[in-house]
Design an enzyme around this catalytic site. Sequence first.
Site, PDB file in Angstrom:
ATOM      1  N   LYS A   1       0.848  -1.189   0.000  1.00  0.00           N
ATOM      2  CA  LYS A   1       0.000   0.000   0.000  1.00  0.00           C
ATOM      3  C   LYS A   1       0.886   1.243   0.000  1.00  0.00           C
ATOM      4  CE  LYS A   1      -4.446   1.203   1.953  1.00  0.00           C
ATOM      5  NZ  LYS A   1      -5.609   0.773   2.693  1.00  0.00           N
TER       6      LYS A   1
ATOM      7  N   GLU B   1     -20.337  -4.164   9.648  1.00  0.00           N
ATOM      8  CA  GLU B   1     -21.245  -3.287  10.391  1.00  0.00           C
ATOM      9  C   GLU B   1     -22.383  -4.060  11.043  1.00  0.00           C
ATOM     10  OE1 GLU B   1     -19.998  -2.605   7.410  1.00  0.00           O
ATOM     11  OE2 GLU B   1     -18.919  -0.732   7.685  1.00  0.00           O
TER      12      GLU B   1
ATOM     13  N   ARG C   1     -26.146  -0.731   6.398  1.00  0.00           N
ATOM     14  CA  ARG C   1     -26.023  -2.197   6.378  1.00  0.00           C
ATOM     15  C   ARG C   1     -26.691  -2.847   7.594  1.00  0.00           C
ATOM     16  NH1 ARG C   1     -20.966  -4.196   3.198  1.00  0.00           N
ATOM     17  NH2 ARG C   1     -21.700  -3.302   1.236  1.00  0.00           N
TER      18      ARG C   1
END
Length: 640
Positions: free
Chosen positions: A280, A364, A392
């Site tokens: 990353k 979530e 969600r």
Amino acid sequence: MLISRINSPEDLKKIPRKQLPQLAEEIRRKIIEVVGKNGGHLASNLGVVELTIALHRVFNSPEDALIFDVSHQCYVHKMFTGRFNRFETLRKHEGLSGFTRRTESPHDFFDNGHSSTSISQGLGLLTAWELNHKDGKVVAVIGDGALTGGLALEAMNHAGQLQKNLIVVLNDNQMSISENTGAVSKYLSKLTMSHWYQSVRHLIDRTVSLLPNSSRHLGKFIYRFKRAMKGLLLSNNFFTDLGFEYVGPLDGHNIREMEKVFEDVKKLKGPVVVHVVTKKGKGYSPAENDPATFHGIGPFLISDGKVEHFDTTSFTESFSRKMIELGEKNPKIAAITAAMAKGTGLDSFARRFPDRFFDVGIAEEHAVTFASGLAAGGMVSVVAVYSTFIQRSVDQIIHDVALSSFPVVLCLDRAGIVPSDGETHQGMFDISLLSHIPNITMLSPATACDLGLCLEWAVNSNKSVVLRYPKSACPTELKPFESKIEEGRGVFVSCEEFAPGLSLKFDNSGELKKKRSKKVLFVCTGGMLSEVIQAARILMIEDIQADIYSLRFLTGIDIDHLWSYVQGTDGVIFVEDGIISGGVSENLQKKLRELNYDRTSIKALPTHFISQGSRAEICMDTGLDPRSLAEEAVRVVLKK
Ligand SMILES: Cc1ncc(C[n+]2csc(CCOP(=O)(O)OP(=O)(O)O)c2C)c(N)n1
């Protein structure tokens, strides 16, 4: 520049292999330059440059579908699919979206932004293509963070059953936004280690073959050691057990190696996972060294990666500080987030109280139900997520929290208008979705101090509470917001408080006038206070007295309290940073009508998807800018 000559994946395929490193370098420079100016998902995109080159050279988009999970890492894909010329407009008002958007290009198959959808989407698309006798490969590119989401695992379960030729490219950089957490993440590290094992094994084999006969017992020992290590590293492959082929881990910055594997994988029957390891932030040291900060970042200085800091307190900072204070006072408070520790400000709570902090990954639904379990066991659970992602968890809030009135406090950051990220990230549905659920108390603090008071009230209330607050700087402190919380009651802010100079009105001869010609009351959600104050100031200049009633509570509103401020006004303007349908304003307007008061108007977000822009631009687009609010007030009080 090579990159400016690429208008389609076909152009990319024509670039000679030896020029690909130069191309990758040009792409990285462009991404850093544009994200430095516009903000965006820097680290994730720098990590997938070679991967995206390899994918677009081997597959034939859009005859083949490349589906990016979350799609925050789609910048390189955009450059290769005819959008390089507009790349400077990334995330700007009316510019290119920072995510894949079907309206932008036939190469974007889905409007993504929320995590863990790509495998389901890919499987559905492939199934439809097969039913419609259409050829074409479908590739889902999913990060190790997104793989922690239950939806991705549900999709793998189904894909293993259907056995269609779905290609899943797992982009493993061991980071979600912050370091990835959880058992799946640990498992992937183990798989990655197997790569190291393969290389070491070859080395050991070669060494053993060179040993003299007298050292054969050492050879046996080494053989056993190898077997044990293999057992440790490779005994179970989660993906193969689910019915996928597994290839990898590959070096995600080696284009040639990836191209070879993708060519082979294209011919496979059945679903396959290609495990690719990337770094990353690759190629930009500030991002490599601090990928979490550079995951999603505002404008920064390219020379050192520094971000400009403003001398204001955000709601997130205020929440973060108060959580530490409350955590010190009450050892029963536990904090939970779904991969958003930094974004929600819970990272400082995590450092201070590691035993009472839980990052559940991008999950979530689980976060909310886990919180209900904690509450059942005697804890006070505080769940901090972004408003858009709590969508969600609506069923978990109804079924697992509200039904039992568990003391769970949901703190919804980025509620209301969210700049730059567009349709998928607006926090505009939470009021309509959650405020009608029985046993839920919903609050909308308006200042830093107010947020602290509301949060303190919530954790001590023994109720199921939702707190919503925007991504913005807090309005500078106003005394009324230091008042004690009284359930159901809002905060009245007289114009003298926010416009002391303007609240006095003189006539032409310099005489102090007692009264202005008209009087209006703004009734707003806390997140809109800044714009409402500005609108009120405009009106004061135009001889209309404007006061404000900030709705601390969005449920169980004490209508008598509100009515005491409405009486005697020439109009009420409701201002709400949520969609108009099912919002709090609609409900209050009805209540005032029942009291025979109908000089009201609602300014709320329209019930359609809202694209990207700055906060001010989105306010202008939706009629929530101070000038439009003031004009509406004039129209109502003058009965135009
Ligand atoms: C449902 C949902 N929750 C949270 C987020 C916020 N979010 C965006 S990207 C991301 C991390 C993704 O990690 P990974 O898939 O590994 O991609 P990387 O950026 O590391 O390449 C998170 C948590 C989201 N987009 N959707």
